[in-house]
Design a protein around this motif. Structure first.
Motif, PDB file in Angstrom:
ATOM      1  N   UNK A 177       0.822  -1.202   0.000  1.00 36.58           N
ATOM      2  CA  UNK A 177       0.000   0.000   0.000  1.00 36.58           C
ATOM      3  C   UNK A 177       0.861   1.259   0.000  1.00 36.58           C
ATOM      4  N   UNK A 178       1.919   1.254   0.803  1.00 42.32           N
ATOM      5  CA  UNK A 178       2.836   2.403   0.823  1.00 42.32           C
ATOM      6  C   UNK A 178       3.475   2.586  -0.548  1.00 42.32           C
ATOM      7  N   UNK A 179       3.921   1.476  -1.155  1.00 48.15           N
ATOM      8  CA  UNK A 179       4.538   1.560  -2.468  1.00 48.15           C
ATOM      9  C   UNK A 179       3.573   2.052  -3.531  1.00 48.15           C
ATOM     10  N   UNK A 225      -5.988   5.980  -0.276  1.00 46.15           N
ATOM     11  CA  UNK A 225      -5.353   6.636  -1.425  1.00 46.15           C
ATOM     12  C   UNK A 225      -4.627   5.607  -2.278  1.00 46.15           C
ATOM     13  N   UNK A 226      -3.936   4.681  -1.636  1.00 48.89           N
ATOM     14  CA  UNK A 226      -3.213   3.638  -2.368  1.00 48.89           C
ATOM     15  C   UNK A 226      -4.160   2.808  -3.218  1.00 48.89           C
ATOM     16  N   UNK A 227      -5.351   2.524  -2.697  1.00 50.83           N
ATOM     17  CA  UNK A 227      -6.329   1.691  -3.391  1.00 50.83           C
ATOM     18  C   UNK A 227      -7.188   2.486  -4.368  1.00 50.83           C
ATOM     19  N   UNK A 229     -17.777  -6.456   4.292  1.00 52.15           N
ATOM     20  CA  UNK A 229     -18.365  -5.413   3.443  1.00 52.15           C
ATOM     21  C   UNK A 229     -17.288  -4.913   2.489  1.00 52.15           C
ATOM     22  N   UNK A 230     -17.574  -4.771   1.195  1.00 53.98           N
ATOM     23  CA  UNK A 230     -16.578  -4.269   0.241  1.00 53.98           C
ATOM     24  C   UNK A 230     -16.422  -2.750   0.365  1.00 53.98           C
ATOM     25  N   UNK A 231     -15.667  -2.350   1.355  1.00 52.24           N
ATOM     26  CA  UNK A 231     -15.626  -0.939   1.740  1.00 52.24           C
ATOM     27  C   UNK A 231     -14.629  -0.118   0.938  1.00 52.24           C
ATOM     28  N   UNK A 232     -14.025  -0.729  -0.090  1.00 52.84           N
ATOM     29  CA  UNK A 232     -13.088  -0.004  -0.939  1.00 52.84           C
ATOM     30  C   UNK A 232     -13.748   0.842  -2.011  1.00 52.84           C
ATOM     31  N   UNK A 284       3.846   5.449  -5.646  1.00 51.46           N
ATOM     32  CA  UNK A 284       3.866   5.353  -7.102  1.00 51.46           C
ATOM     33  C   UNK A 284       2.898   6.320  -7.757  1.00 51.46           C
ATOM     34  N   UNK A 285       1.690   6.404  -7.208  1.00 50.49           N
ATOM     35  CA  UNK A 285       0.719   7.369  -7.762  1.00 50.49           C
ATOM     36  C   UNK A 285       1.270   8.790  -7.664  1.00 50.49           C
TER      37      UNK A 285
END
Length: 266
Positions: free
Chosen positions: A34-36, A94-96, A146-149, A40-41
């Motif tokens: 996630x950090x990477x 943010x990573x996702x 729950x698909x909370x993304x 990257x973004x």
């Protein structure tokens, strides 16, 4: 940028390739990953030489979602990154791509499993390519989760509501051809060639005017939920300034001179 132990980074021309690199766990999400990803973004946003991003996975898988062992209490790998999460509690979203949208186009190159959190990240990408054996799905309800993304908000805006609700409420797997048929992905290619196809699309984008590309992407998302009259007004506000750029003049000049344009983001 150098990436992390679970996220590798390389440049292919003007494209930044981010690779989820935890193949022993089907690239299940980890804190280093996630950090990477977030770094990257940001790197792509900040580097004008980068015109597109490709997101893919190592070892024949895209992403199997959250690390369920970690969720059950065994602990998230990569404790040395915990200070990043403490400093920015929103970093994982943010990573996702839940709370961050890169200004450069993002192309997903999917092989193998792209499920749960993988399918949620996918919804934050702009163009999607998958190998024939790729599998998609939002499995959360099968685990009592729950698909909370972002899926209960985004999915029905990206594919027909009946298909979105079936995917969300059954938690069943979707093979690549079905995912293409319902509009979740745009291309199905032979296994092992998704990255090649994604880079081909990226190269086509890279050949276009970068200011125009970024303005078009921004306009599509900015106007998505606006009434038509408001959307058309917003489109003019976003689009007219592009015509005054040196790149716009270069594009027209190159066309008349029958040569490739040389864009300078000006």
């Amino acid at each position: 940028m150098s990436g992390t132990e679970h996220l590798t980074v390389r440049r292919v021309g003007a494209t930044l390739v981010l690779t989820l690199n935890r193949p022993e766990a089907r690239n299940a999400l980890s804190l280093p990953m996630l950090v990477g990803l977030y770094d990257g973004w940001l790197a792509a946003d900040e580097d004008d030489a980068i015109r597109s991003i490709v997101l893919t996975g190592a070892g024949g898988a895209f992403c199997a979602g959250m690390d369920l062992k970690a969720l059950a209490g065994d602990g998230m790998t990569g404790e040395r990154y915990c200070d990043r999460l403490r400093d920015d509690p929103d970093l994982h979203w943010k990573a996702m791509l839940r709370h961050h949208r890169p200004r450069k186009p993002v192309i997903a190159a999917v092989e193998g499993h792209c499920v749960a959190g993988g399918t949620e990240i996918l919804q934050g990408t702009d163009i999607r390519v998958a190998g024939e054996s790729a599998v998609f799905g939002l499995f959360e309800v099968r685990r009592g989760l729950f698909p909370i993304g972002g899926s209960t908000v985004r999915l029905a805006r990206q594919i027909p509501r009946t298909h979105a609700l079936e995917m969300l409420l059954t938690g069943r797997p979707y093979p690549a051809r079905e995912a293409e048929r319902i509009g979740l992905i745009g291309h199905v290619v032979p296994d092992g060639t998704a990255l090649e196809k994604a880079l081909e699309i990226a190269e086509q984008i890279n050949a276009c005017g970068p200011l125009a590309v970024e303005a078009v992407k921004a306009s599509v998302y900015e106007t998505a939920e606006l009434p038509e009259t408001e959307g058309l007004k917003a489109e003019l506000e976003r689009g007219w300034p592009v015509f005054a750029t040196a790149d716009a003049k270069e594009g027209s000049l190159a066309f008349t001179q029958k040569r490739p344009p040389v864009y300078r983001r000006a």
